[in-house]
Motif scaffolding. Structure first.
Motif, PDB file in Angstrom:
ATOM      1  N   GLY A 297       0.825  -1.195   0.000  1.00  0.00           N
ATOM      2  CA  GLY A 297       0.000   0.000   0.000  1.00  0.00           C
ATOM      3  C   GLY A 297       0.860   1.246   0.000  1.00  0.00           C
ATOM      4  O   GLY A 297       1.913   1.289  -0.652  1.00  0.00           O
ATOM      5  N   PRO A 298       0.469   2.264   0.761  1.00  0.00           N
ATOM      6  CA  PRO A 298       1.228   3.512   0.776  1.00  0.00           C
ATOM      7  C   PRO A 298       2.479   3.483   1.652  1.00  0.00           C
ATOM      8  O   PRO A 298       3.119   4.504   1.858  1.00  0.00           O
ATOM      9  CB  PRO A 298       0.211   4.526   1.307  1.00  0.00           C
ATOM     10  CG  PRO A 298      -0.669   3.714   2.200  1.00  0.00           C
ATOM     11  CD  PRO A 298      -0.781   2.367   1.540  1.00  0.00           C
ATOM     12  N   GLY A 299       2.812   2.298   2.201  1.00  0.00           N
ATOM     13  CA  GLY A 299       4.117   2.143   2.833  1.00  0.00           C
ATOM     14  C   GLY A 299       4.188   2.389   4.322  1.00  0.00           C
ATOM     15  O   GLY A 299       5.291   2.578   4.851  1.00  0.00           O
ATOM     16  N   ARG A 300       3.072   2.332   5.024  1.00  0.00           N
ATOM     17  CA  ARG A 300       3.113   2.616   6.457  1.00  0.00           C
ATOM     18  C   ARG A 300       4.053   1.649   7.195  1.00  0.00           C
ATOM     19  O   ARG A 300       4.894   2.077   7.997  1.00  0.00           O
ATOM     20  CB  ARG A 300       1.705   2.530   7.060  1.00  0.00           C
ATOM     21  CG  ARG A 300       0.741   3.621   6.599  1.00  0.00           C
ATOM     22  CD  ARG A 300       1.128   5.001   7.104  1.00  0.00           C
ATOM     23  NE  ARG A 300       1.188   5.070   8.543  1.00  0.00           N
ATOM     24  CZ  ARG A 300       0.161   5.408   9.332  1.00  0.00           C
ATOM     25  NH1 ARG A 300      -1.011   5.710   8.792  1.00  0.00           N
ATOM     26  NH2 ARG A 300       0.303   5.464  10.639  1.00  0.00           N
ATOM     27  N   TYR A 301       3.921   0.360   6.944  1.00  0.00           N
ATOM     28  CA  TYR A 301       4.788  -0.604   7.627  1.00  0.00           C
ATOM     29  C   TYR A 301       6.198  -0.591   7.054  1.00  0.00           C
ATOM     30  O   TYR A 301       7.181  -0.760   7.786  1.00  0.00           O
ATOM     31  CB  TYR A 301       4.180  -2.006   7.553  1.00  0.00           C
ATOM     32  CG  TYR A 301       2.904  -2.139   8.343  1.00  0.00           C
ATOM     33  CD1 TYR A 301       2.909  -2.052   9.728  1.00  0.00           C
ATOM     34  CD2 TYR A 301       1.677  -2.321   7.706  1.00  0.00           C
ATOM     35  CE1 TYR A 301       1.732  -2.150  10.473  1.00  0.00           C
ATOM     36  CE2 TYR A 301       0.494  -2.421   8.430  1.00  0.00           C
ATOM     37  CZ  TYR A 301       0.528  -2.334   9.814  1.00  0.00           C
ATOM     38  OH  TYR A 301      -0.637  -2.428  10.535  1.00  0.00           O
ATOM     39  N   SER A 302       6.317  -0.367   5.763  1.00  0.00           N
ATOM     40  CA  SER A 302       7.649  -0.277   5.143  1.00  0.00           C
ATOM     41  C   SER A 302       8.465   0.847   5.766  1.00  0.00           C
ATOM     42  O   SER A 302       9.676   0.696   6.013  1.00  0.00           O
ATOM     43  CB  SER A 302       7.517  -0.038   3.637  1.00  0.00           C
ATOM     44  OG  SER A 302       7.003  -1.167   2.984  1.00  0.00           O
ATOM     45  N   ILE A 303       7.826   1.969   6.018  1.00  0.00           N
ATOM     46  CA  ILE A 303       8.537   3.100   6.619  1.00  0.00           C
ATOM     47  C   ILE A 303       9.053   2.731   8.007  1.00  0.00           C
ATOM     48  O   ILE A 303      10.201   3.044   8.361  1.00  0.00           O
ATOM     49  CB  ILE A 303       7.629   4.341   6.658  1.00  0.00           C
ATOM     50  CG1 ILE A 303       7.494   4.921   5.250  1.00  0.00           C
ATOM     51  CG2 ILE A 303       8.175   5.398   7.624  1.00  0.00           C
ATOM     52  CD1 ILE A 303       6.450   6.016   5.119  1.00  0.00           C
ATOM     53  N   GLU A 304       8.227   2.066   8.785  1.00  0.00           N
ATOM     54  CA  GLU A 304       8.674   1.642  10.117  1.00  0.00           C
ATOM     55  C   GLU A 304       9.914   0.751  10.006  1.00  0.00           C
ATOM     56  O   GLU A 304      10.867   0.895  10.778  1.00  0.00           O
ATOM     57  CB  GLU A 304       7.551   0.879  10.828  1.00  0.00           C
ATOM     58  CG  GLU A 304       6.364   1.733  11.211  1.00  0.00           C
ATOM     59  CD  GLU A 304       6.684   2.734  12.305  1.00  0.00           C
ATOM     60  OE1 GLU A 304       7.418   2.379  13.250  1.00  0.00           O
ATOM     61  OE2 GLU A 304       6.200   3.882  12.203  1.00  0.00           O
ATOM     62  N   LEU A 305       9.902  -0.163   9.047  1.00  0.00           N
ATOM     63  CA  LEU A 305      11.036  -1.066   8.870  1.00  0.00           C
ATOM     64  C   LEU A 305      12.275  -0.322   8.384  1.00  0.00           C
ATOM     65  O   LEU A 305      13.393  -0.566   8.861  1.00  0.00           O
ATOM     66  CB  LEU A 305      10.662  -2.170   7.886  1.00  0.00           C
ATOM     67  CG  LEU A 305       9.611  -3.168   8.386  1.00  0.00           C
ATOM     68  CD1 LEU A 305       9.107  -4.031   7.232  1.00  0.00           C
ATOM     69  CD2 LEU A 305      10.172  -4.052   9.498  1.00  0.00           C
ATOM     70  N   LEU A 306      12.097   0.592   7.441  1.00  0.00           N
ATOM     71  CA  LEU A 306      13.230   1.381   6.949  1.00  0.00           C
ATOM     72  C   LEU A 306      13.858   2.200   8.073  1.00  0.00           C
ATOM     73  O   LEU A 306      15.084   2.317   8.172  1.00  0.00           O
ATOM     74  CB  LEU A 306      12.774   2.305   5.820  1.00  0.00           C
ATOM     75  CG  LEU A 306      12.473   1.624   4.483  1.00  0.00           C
ATOM     76  CD1 LEU A 306      11.722   2.582   3.564  1.00  0.00           C
ATOM     77  CD2 LEU A 306      13.762   1.147   3.820  1.00  0.00           C
ATOM     78  N   GLN A 307      13.027   2.752   8.937  1.00  0.00           N
ATOM     79  CA  GLN A 307      13.539   3.555  10.047  1.00  0.00           C
ATOM     80  C   GLN A 307      14.317   2.703  11.045  1.00  0.00           C
ATOM     81  O   GLN A 307      15.157   3.225  11.780  1.00  0.00           O
ATOM     82  CB  GLN A 307      12.381   4.282  10.740  1.00  0.00           C
ATOM     83  CG  GLN A 307      11.801   5.406   9.900  1.00  0.00           C
ATOM     84  CD  GLN A 307      10.584   6.046  10.533  1.00  0.00           C
ATOM     85  OE1 GLN A 307       9.791   5.384  11.218  1.00  0.00           O
ATOM     86  NE2 GLN A 307      10.391   7.330  10.301  1.00  0.00           N
ATOM     87  N   GLN A 308      14.049   1.400  11.046  1.00  0.00           N
ATOM     88  CA  GLN A 308      14.784   0.489  11.932  1.00  0.00           C
ATOM     89  C   GLN A 308      16.028  -0.101  11.260  1.00  0.00           C
ATOM     90  O   GLN A 308      16.730  -0.906  11.872  1.00  0.00           O
ATOM     91  CB  GLN A 308      13.854  -0.640  12.380  1.00  0.00           C
ATOM     92  CG  GLN A 308      12.712  -0.177  13.271  1.00  0.00           C
ATOM     93  CD  GLN A 308      11.754  -1.308  13.598  1.00  0.00           C
ATOM     94  OE1 GLN A 308      12.175  -2.424  13.934  1.00  0.00           O
ATOM     95  NE2 GLN A 308      10.465  -1.051  13.500  1.00  0.00           N
ATOM     96  N   GLY A 309      16.277   0.289  10.010  1.00  0.00           N
ATOM     97  CA  GLY A 309      17.494  -0.144   9.342  1.00  0.00           C
ATOM     98  C   GLY A 309      17.365  -1.329   8.419  1.00  0.00           C
ATOM     99  O   GLY A 309      18.374  -1.806   7.869  1.00  0.00           O
ATOM    100  N   TYR A 310      16.163  -1.846   8.224  1.00  0.00           N
ATOM    101  CA  TYR A 310      15.976  -2.943   7.288  1.00  0.00           C
ATOM    102  C   TYR A 310      16.104  -2.437   5.841  1.00  0.00           C
ATOM    103  O   TYR A 310      15.861  -1.257   5.557  1.00  0.00           O
ATOM    104  CB  TYR A 310      14.583  -3.559   7.442  1.00  0.00           C
ATOM    105  CG  TYR A 310      14.355  -4.311   8.731  1.00  0.00           C
ATOM    106  CD1 TYR A 310      14.628  -5.676   8.832  1.00  0.00           C
ATOM    107  CD2 TYR A 310      13.834  -3.662   9.848  1.00  0.00           C
ATOM    108  CE1 TYR A 310      14.389  -6.375  10.008  1.00  0.00           C
ATOM    109  CE2 TYR A 310      13.596  -4.348  11.033  1.00  0.00           C
ATOM    110  CZ  TYR A 310      13.878  -5.702  11.105  1.00  0.00           C
ATOM    111  OH  TYR A 310      13.646  -6.383  12.273  1.00  0.00           O
ATOM    112  N   GLN A 311      16.450  -3.356   4.918  1.00  0.00           N
ATOM    113  CA  GLN A 311      16.369  -3.083   3.493  1.00  0.00           C
ATOM    114  C   GLN A 311      15.004  -3.585   3.025  1.00  0.00           C
ATOM    115  O   GLN A 311      14.677  -4.757   3.252  1.00  0.00           O
ATOM    116  CB  GLN A 311      17.484  -3.796   2.728  1.00  0.00           C
ATOM    117  CG  GLN A 311      18.878  -3.240   2.996  1.00  0.00           C
ATOM    118  CD  GLN A 311      19.464  -3.750   4.302  1.00  0.00           C
ATOM    119  OE1 GLN A 311      19.493  -4.952   4.551  1.00  0.00           O
ATOM    120  NE2 GLN A 311      19.938  -2.852   5.145  1.00  0.00           N
ATOM    121  N   VAL A 312      14.223  -2.718   2.408  1.00  0.00           N
ATOM    122  CA  VAL A 312      12.820  -3.034   2.150  1.00  0.00           C
ATOM    123  C   VAL A 312      12.476  -2.884   0.674  1.00  0.00           C
ATOM    124  O   VAL A 312      12.784  -1.856   0.054  1.00  0.00           O
ATOM    125  CB  VAL A 312      11.884  -2.135   2.986  1.00  0.00           C
ATOM    126  CG1 VAL A 312      10.421  -2.521   2.753  1.00  0.00           C
ATOM    127  CG2 VAL A 312      12.229  -2.235   4.476  1.00  0.00           C
TER     128      VAL A 312
END
Length: 268
Positions: free
Chosen positions: A52-67
């Motif tokens: 979707g618009p990336g709500r969970y992706s953003i949380e993961l990116l902020q934690q240092g994951y590659q998404v």
């Protein structure tokens, strides 16, 4: 997914971004984040299928994951890319594709996979099993996936306050005791409602061992109106309830009858 589903998300990208901010959906948001924090690997590559618009992706990116973000809707992905850029973050890739076409992803490329939405809209069991099996294929050995389903039992309870008029026909009540395929005039778009036993078995058949499962709304399932009232009238009580619900989403006494069923599984 059908053109009907694609059009719905293309036309409602901003609404999807805001949906998890409403007082009731906040429980789903917090419960899902808690499960991600508990069960996903501490680092690595994550594919967010149905981002979707990336709500969970953003949380993961902020934690240092590659998404990698993967979604049916070009409008949802465009909004995600814009919001991610605004935060100074960078995703690995944005892939606009139907979740039934996960074969476009590389084998064993990801440490974790999220499938938080696509299975809401797939009527055919064979197609759902294909999505789940491909989620297994793209995971590294021992990788973790979180799958989300709409639970018909939870919708039955929610309907008491949200669409009780439909229960004037008693047959409509009993429909919610089993899986259902809804067209665009019956659901918010074309939808598939499952029940826990069927969903768990499909995940197992797709190549996974079940680690746990949860009901996102926990003991607050079906209480949208009352929670919205508390949000505006007694924020302390609201905050305490939502916190407790997010912490108890895996409790056996609650997880069978909430609108959003979350299954955590490991590739076998």
């Amino acid at each position: 997914m059908s053109q009907v589903v694609k059009s719905y998300y293309d036309n409602n990208a901003e609404q999807e971004w805001n949906r998890l901010n409403n007082p009731y959906s906040k429980i789903e948001w917090l419960s899902t984040l808690r499960l991600m924090d508990r069960y996903l690997p501490d680092s690595g590559h994550i594919c967010d299928i149905g981002s979707g618009p990336g709500r969970y992706s953003i949380e993961l990116l902020q934690q240092g994951y590659q998404v990698t973000l993967f979604d049916l809707s070009s409008q949802e992905l465009a909004l995600a890319e814009s919001r991610i850029a605004e935060l100074g973050l960078q995703a690995e890739a944005y892939i606009c594709e139907d979740a039934r076409n996960l074969y476009v992803l590389e084998k064993e490329a990801y440490d974790g996979v999220l499938v938080l939405g696509p299975l809401y809209h797939v009527h055919e069991a064979q197609d759902r099993l294909g999505i789940i099996a491909h989620a297994s294929r793209v995971l590294k050995p021992g990788g973790t996936a979180i799958f989300s389903f709409i639970n018909s039992w939870g919708c039955l309870k929610a309907g008491v306050t949200e669409f009780s008029d439909s229960y004037r026909d008693a047959e409509n009540i009993y429909k919610y005791l089993q899986e259902q395929q809804l067209n665009e005039n019956e659901g918010f778009t074309e939808c598939y409602f499952t029940i826990p036993g069927i969903a768990l078995e499909e995940v197992r058949k797709g190549g996974f061992d079940i680690i746990s499962y949860a009901g996102a709304e926990s003991f607050l399932a079906g209480m949208s109106g009352e929670l919205t009232r508390l949000f505006h009238e007694d924020r302390q009580v609201y905050d305490h309830l939502v916190q407790a619900a997010s912490e108890t989403s895996e409790a056996p006494q609650y997880r069978e009858a909430t609108e959003h069923l979350l299954i955590i599984a490991r590739k076998n």
